[in-house]
Design a protein around this motif. Structure first.
Motif, PDB file in Angstrom:
ATOM      1  N   GLU A 270       0.827  -1.207   0.000  1.00  0.00           N
ATOM      2  CA  GLU A 270       0.000   0.000   0.000  1.00  0.00           C
ATOM      3  C   GLU A 270       0.861   1.258   0.000  1.00  0.00           C
ATOM      4  O   GLU A 270       0.595   2.214  -0.740  1.00  0.00           O
ATOM      5  CB  GLU A 270      -0.918  -0.007   1.211  1.00  0.00           C
ATOM      6  CG  GLU A 270      -1.842   1.206   1.293  1.00  0.00           C
ATOM      7  CD  GLU A 270      -2.687   1.192   2.548  1.00  0.00           C
ATOM      8  OE1 GLU A 270      -3.548   2.083   2.686  1.00  0.00           O
ATOM      9  OE2 GLU A 270      -2.489   0.301   3.405  1.00  0.00           O
ATOM     10  N   ILE A 271       1.918   1.254   0.814  1.00  0.00           N
ATOM     11  CA  ILE A 271       2.811   2.406   0.857  1.00  0.00           C
ATOM     12  C   ILE A 271       3.590   2.517  -0.450  1.00  0.00           C
ATOM     13  O   ILE A 271       3.784   3.627  -0.988  1.00  0.00           O
ATOM     14  CB  ILE A 271       3.779   2.283   2.049  1.00  0.00           C
ATOM     15  CG1 ILE A 271       3.010   2.374   3.374  1.00  0.00           C
ATOM     16  CG2 ILE A 271       4.854   3.354   1.982  1.00  0.00           C
ATOM     17  CD1 ILE A 271       2.373   3.719   3.638  1.00  0.00           C
ATOM     18  N   ARG A 272       4.025   1.391  -0.983  1.00  0.00           N
ATOM     19  CA  ARG A 272       4.756   1.415  -2.247  1.00  0.00           C
ATOM     20  C   ARG A 272       3.879   1.950  -3.366  1.00  0.00           C
ATOM     21  O   ARG A 272       4.316   2.779  -4.184  1.00  0.00           O
ATOM     22  CB  ARG A 272       5.263   0.010  -2.582  1.00  0.00           C
ATOM     23  CG  ARG A 272       6.106  -0.048  -3.870  1.00  0.00           C
ATOM     24  CD  ARG A 272       6.549  -1.462  -4.179  1.00  0.00           C
ATOM     25  NE  ARG A 272       7.569  -1.934  -3.233  1.00  0.00           N
ATOM     26  CZ  ARG A 272       7.332  -2.800  -2.268  1.00  0.00           C
ATOM     27  NH1 ARG A 272       6.105  -3.301  -2.095  1.00  0.00           N
ATOM     28  NH2 ARG A 272       8.301  -3.181  -1.471  1.00  0.00           N
ATOM     29  N   GLN A 273       2.642   1.507  -3.409  1.00  0.00           N
ATOM     30  CA  GLN A 273       1.736   1.971  -4.457  1.00  0.00           C
ATOM     31  C   GLN A 273       1.355   3.439  -4.278  1.00  0.00           C
ATOM     32  O   GLN A 273       0.987   4.118  -5.241  1.00  0.00           O
ATOM     33  CB  GLN A 273       0.480   1.098  -4.468  1.00  0.00           C
ATOM     34  CG  GLN A 273       0.739  -0.328  -4.929  1.00  0.00           C
ATOM     35  CD  GLN A 273      -0.435  -1.263  -4.670  1.00  0.00           C
ATOM     36  OE1 GLN A 273      -1.505  -0.822  -4.240  1.00  0.00           O
ATOM     37  NE2 GLN A 273      -0.232  -2.556  -4.911  1.00  0.00           N
ATOM     38  N   ALA A 274       1.466   3.938  -3.038  1.00  0.00           N
ATOM     39  CA  ALA A 274       1.188   5.358  -2.804  1.00  0.00           C
ATOM     40  C   ALA A 274       2.291   6.246  -3.339  1.00  0.00           C
ATOM     41  O   ALA A 274       2.104   7.467  -3.430  1.00  0.00           O
ATOM     42  CB  ALA A 274       0.991   5.614  -1.316  1.00  0.00           C
ATOM     43  N   GLY A 275       3.456   5.639  -3.684  1.00  0.00           N
ATOM     44  CA  GLY A 275       4.487   6.413  -4.361  1.00  0.00           C
ATOM     45  C   GLY A 275       5.824   6.497  -3.669  1.00  0.00           C
ATOM     46  O   GLY A 275       6.745   7.123  -4.202  1.00  0.00           O
TER      47      GLY A 275
END
Length: 998
Positions: A270-275
């Motif tokens: 989730e954090i990775r996909q947030a950028g």
């Protein structure tokens, strides 16, 4: 006549002897016989190993009351003797901070040889002082999992907020961290050792690059409300009561360590996909210290020495080294994915304290602390700064102190002290070839910038550096006259600040560039070197009294402050923008006088010392320092324009402005293959004239300093023996605001316009709303500056106030159980709408920022903090923990409004050839970041061998492995990178800790 001589003696001592009164406790009470009659003339003696002189005494007055003050923290035994009565010995009284322990006794008729020993629970409710305090003693500091840094303890006090990101296990330090509470300015917190300041001329003289060694403190006292004459401002004050040597050799060896292999991962999909490309993480951390104290001459001269080496290396979230670092021909940032940026900090110090009992009535302390600090000295970087552009700091602070105390009689006490904090801070150029030719670049990134790192507001390519020299000298004097019912005190406090702080040094061209997706669109011109040299002197006198009548104790103080500033001879240039150096002769700054009252009352509701109602009211001043109006703002080098921006179109892409930068007017050379350079943002730049002048009424006279009124009502209740709760309501009202009016313009010269927020589901209501109250000066007056600073009430009413409720628990239960904690709920309201209507230019900030909001009321901030420790008997296993639940920050949606879009409402392009205006699309408080919940745990085994106590522990920081977002990209791009995380809470890691006490 005798009274007159005593008063004269007190005044003389206060005026002539440099001194400081650090926070000390007291024991007070009433002595009666078995019939309830008051007993005057009773000798009361307080003895403790904490007192080098071993005992202090007093005699009850005609009302049967006594008071013994200036007692160091520790356990006390109080003995009461009177001819014809049995002696009473009261044991188990524990003093912390400035607690006034209420100890009432009854004497019965009997022989002096007969001693009655009374054991009871130590008082925990202070029914005498209205001051609010939190205390952490040495045992608690050693027991709970913290980094043994001053800011790692500050953050455990409910209501106090810190600058910077959340610390996990010491990875945020050692470094300078400012702190505040109850809506005050962020740098209002004070840090002192033995009552003497560790502040520097910057940061409001509250904190500095000097790192306080909390690991070797006897206790740490936080004063958060109700300060009397000794307090200049109303912010939180943190005082370290230092350890001292004694008649036997004792000390400890401490060490802890961890590295990246001892850390978990909280970098979720989730954090990775947030950028976020990579999380901030631990590389290694360590802390070692050795302390030892003992007698040089028994019962006369003692020493306590300590040495400590602490530091850490950590990976910077989302930041990587720049493959183009050091290449004078490369103007883009290219991330080296194989080398994540690594930030670092380290601290070394050696200190010695000597305590000399010259006689039974004279005690001296001498202290010397040498430190070597370094931050970002190896690699460096932040989420928005590439390692080669780091702003590193190296500083060798030196702290020197001398104090003197003298209980001249059982009623008269003198205190004296002098302290210095000397800091040379420098951030040298990076070790890059051709560093003088490297120009710092900032990536604006209004639309993703795929060709330049994709990070909004990224700084790269080069750093700006400086050398700063700061010296703070402070001395104080105080004399206290104590009877059973009264404690009168007068004092003198003074400070001298010598501050040398230059504007940043940089490349030979004295330029910085701003680009958008790697394409230049603005340059910043800087005139230097310009060393701003400021002297600030303060002097204060105060008189206060504390009077007890039955259950009521009333305290009052009146304080006089005088502050003045001076600027030695200074020089600007020579440089490309001031080819001929400009010299400014010595001049004076402010000369302020203030008288401020403070009042407090405490009422023992039931007369048993278990329930107290307290009230405090006081007026406090904004601290005098080296950088505000009391210091450097009036300096000639601060008033001349030493920087200016101008729009720049690099037509031929040679990354060199092909125009005459000494000409502030717009120049379009594109037809001949040159560049376009817009109008200078300040037409005074490059000219030896002041851009800002000051209303004489604001810089001299009575009652002209910024201030705030503090109000507090508290109820403190003992719930169980050694367990108390404190409920309080507090209010702060601020006053004496300044406003800067550009006299070259009037309100009619600013055109109002609005902008429609782009459609974006992340904005309130999905966007599409109108942001009004935007302004732009008429084109004919762009860059024309004639600023005049005066009081805001010349133009209308300005308000700032804070209201809140706080609940604090304190449990000092026996059998190895300790608990402290509480909550603070409050918010600040600001309103300058009337001022803005008359002086609209106050909405314009640096980098073409326009602030549309004149009244802000943030949501109620709610924090919850606590610490606890318990030693399991028989097996001697200690378990402890700390918990913090902190509100998220208010976030911006900083929209780079193109001039062409603004023109649809404004009716013309933005003035001064500005390509973008920066507008926050959300009202402060409408968008809030993640709440941070952090739990730290420790489990340790205690081993004993002869006179040694060893504890081996495992600390677990961020034990729940939470991953709230700490920092965000707040540059708004519709459907783009707005609110992309740039850092999350550091993942859980374990640390091995060992301490040997001997």
């Amino acid at each position: 006549m005798r009274i007159g001589c005593r008063v004269a003696l007190i005044v003389l001592a206060a005026c002539l002897v440099p001194a400081i009164a650090s926070a000390q406790g007291a024991i007070t009470g009433v002595v009666r016989d078995t019939s309830g009659a008051l007993l005057p003339g009773v000798t009361v003696e307080a003895s403790s190993p904490a007192l080098i002189e071993k005992a202090r005494s007093a005699v009850t007055d005609g009302s049967g009351q006594y008071r013994i003050e200036d007692l160091r923290p520790g356990a006390y035994v109080v003995t009461f003797t009177l001819a014809g009565f049995s002696t009473v010995r009261r044991e188990g009284i524990e003093l912390t901070g400035s607690l006034a322990a209420l100890v009432n006794v009854e004497l019965r008729v009997g022989a002096l040889e007969e001693t009655i020993t009374v054991k009871g629970e130590s008082p925990i409710v202070d029914v005498v002082n209205a001051k609010q305090q939190s205390v952490l003693d040495n045992e608690v500091i050693a027991a709970v999992p913290t980094a043994r840094l001053y800011h790692s303890l500050v953050t455990l006090v409910p209501g106090i907020s810190l600058s910077g990101s959340q610390d996990v296990g010491g990875l945020a330090g050692p470094l300078t961290v400012t702190f505040a509470m109850r809506g005050g300015p962020g740098n209002e917190g004070r840090l002192t050792v033995d009552g003497l300041s560790l502040g520097a001329s910057l940061n409001g003289t509250g904190v500095s690059y000097t790192v306080a060694d909390v690991g070797n403190a006897q206790e740490v006292v936080f004063s958060t409300a109700g300060g009397l004459g000794e307090a200049e401002n109303a912010g939180p004050a943190m005082n370290l009561v230092p350890r001292q040597g004694g008649n036997r050799i004792s000390g400890n060896v401490f060490a802890n360590w961890a590295n990246g292999s001892m850390q978990s991962s909280n970098f979720t999909d989730e954090i990775r996909q947030a950028g976020l490309r990579a999380p901030n993480a631990l590389a290694r951390i360590w802390d070692t210290s050795l302390s030892v104290g003992g007698p040089i001459r028994r019962d006369r001269l003692w020493f306590f020495s300590a040495t400590r080496y602490q530091g850490n290396h950590r990976l910077v979230g989302g930041m990587f080294r720049n493959r183009n670092a050091g290449d004078v021909n490369a103007w883009n940032y290219v991330a080296d994915d194989s080398h994540q940026a690594e930030s670092d900090s380290s601290w070394k110090n050696v200190s010695t304290r000597l305590t000399w009992q010259a006689s039974t009535r004279h005690k001296f302390n001498f202290y010397w602390d040498e430190q070597r600090n370094c931050t970002l000295c190896n690699d460096g970087g932040t989420p928005t700064t590439s390692p080669e552009a780091r702003d590193n700091n190296q500083s060798p602070p030196r702290v020197q102190q001398a104090t003197w105390t003298s209980p001249a009689t059982s009623r008269l006490l003198y205190e004296a002290g002098f302290g210095t904090n000397l800091i040379l801070n420098y951030g040298p150029k990076p070790n890059l070839e051709n560093s003088n030719a490297l120009i710092r670049v900032t990536e604006q990134c209004t639309a993703g910038c795929p060709n330049n790192g994709g990070i909004a507001n990224l700084n790269y390519r080069a750093n700006n550096w400086y050398i700063a020299d700061s010296g703070v000298f402070n001395w104080r004097a105080a004399a206290t006259y104590v009877t059973g019912r009264h404690s009168a005190k007068i004092g003198y406090l003074a400070q001298f600040i010598d501050n040398k702080f230059p504007n940043p040094r940089m490349n030979d061209a004295w330029l910085n560039y701003r680009v958008n997706n790697g394409i230049p669109n603005q340059l910043t011109m800087t005139a230097g070197p310009a060393e701003v040299h400021t002297h600030v002197s303060t002097g204060s006198f105060y008189a206060q009294d504390q009077w007890t009548s039955k259950r009521l104790t009333v305290s009052g103080a009146l304080r006089y402050d005088h502050v003045w500033s001076h600027f030695p001879r200074q020089q600007l240039g020579p440089n490309p923008f001031f080819p001929t150096a400009v010299v400014y002769d010595p001049s004076d700054g402010v000369s302020y006088n203030d008288i401020t009252p403070r009042f407090g009352a405490a009422y023992d509701v039931f007369g048993n010392g278990k329930t107290a109602v307290k009230v405090n009211v006081g007026k406090y001043l904004v601290a005098a320092d080296g950088s505000s109006i009391t210091g450097g703002l009036l300096n000639p080098l601060s008033r001349v324009s030493t920087s200016a921006n101008r729009t720049w179109t690099d037509t031929n892409r040679n990354f060199r402005p092909d125009c005459d930068l000494l000409n502030p007017q717009a120049q379009d050379l594109s037809a001949s293959g040159g560049d376009f350079c817009g109008l200078s943002s300040n037409l005074n730049f490059g000219r030896p004239v002041f851009s800002t002048n000051y209303d004489p009424d604001t810089i001299t006279g009575w009652g002209k300093r910024g201030y705030d009124w503090n109000f507090g009502v508290q109820v403190q209740q003992e719930l169980l023996p050694r367990v108390s709760v404190n409920l309080g309501y507090f209010r702060r009202i601020f006053g004496n605001f300044f406003v800067i009016d550009n006299l070259a313009t009037t309100a009619a010269d600013y055109t109002q316009f609005s902008v429609t927020a782009p459609s974006d589901p992340r904005l309130p209501g999905g966007g599409g709303y109108t942001v009004s109250n935007l302004i732009d000066v008429v084109p004919t007056l762009a860059g024309v500056t004639n600023n005049f600073q005066t009081f805001s009430d010349v133009y209308g009413k300005q308000q700032r106030h804070w209201n809140g409720v706080e609940i604090n628990f304190n449990a000092r239960v026996r059998e190895g159980l300790t608990f402290q904690g509480g909550t603070s709920i409050g918010r600040r309201t600001d309103d300058n709408c009337e001022i803005r209507a008359a002086v609209p230019e106050i909405a314009l900030g640096a980098q073409s920022r326009i602030t549309p909001y004149c009244r802000t009321q943030a949501p109620f901030d709610k924090d919850f903090k606590g610490l606890g420790s318990y030693t399991i008997p028989k097996i001697e296993v200690q378990v402890s923990g700390t918990f913090q639940s902190l509100p998220g920050d208010a976030l911006n949606a900083d929209y780079s409004l193109p001039s062409a879009v603004a023109a649809s409402s404004l009716g013309r392009p933005l003035s001064g050839n500005v390509q973008f205006a920066l507008v926050n699309l959300v009202e402060p408080g409408d968008v809030i970041g993640d709440r941070i919940n952090q739990l730290d745990l420790r489990i340790g085994k205690i081993l004993r061998f002869r006179n040694m106590r060893t504890q081996i522990s495992v600390d677990l920081y961020n034990a729940l492995n939470a991953n709230p977002i700490e920092t965000y990209n707040q540059a708004f791009i519709a459907g783009g990178a707005w609110l992309t995380p740039t850092g999350i809470l550091t993942a859980r890691f374990a640390k091995i800790t060992a301490q040997v006490d001997f």
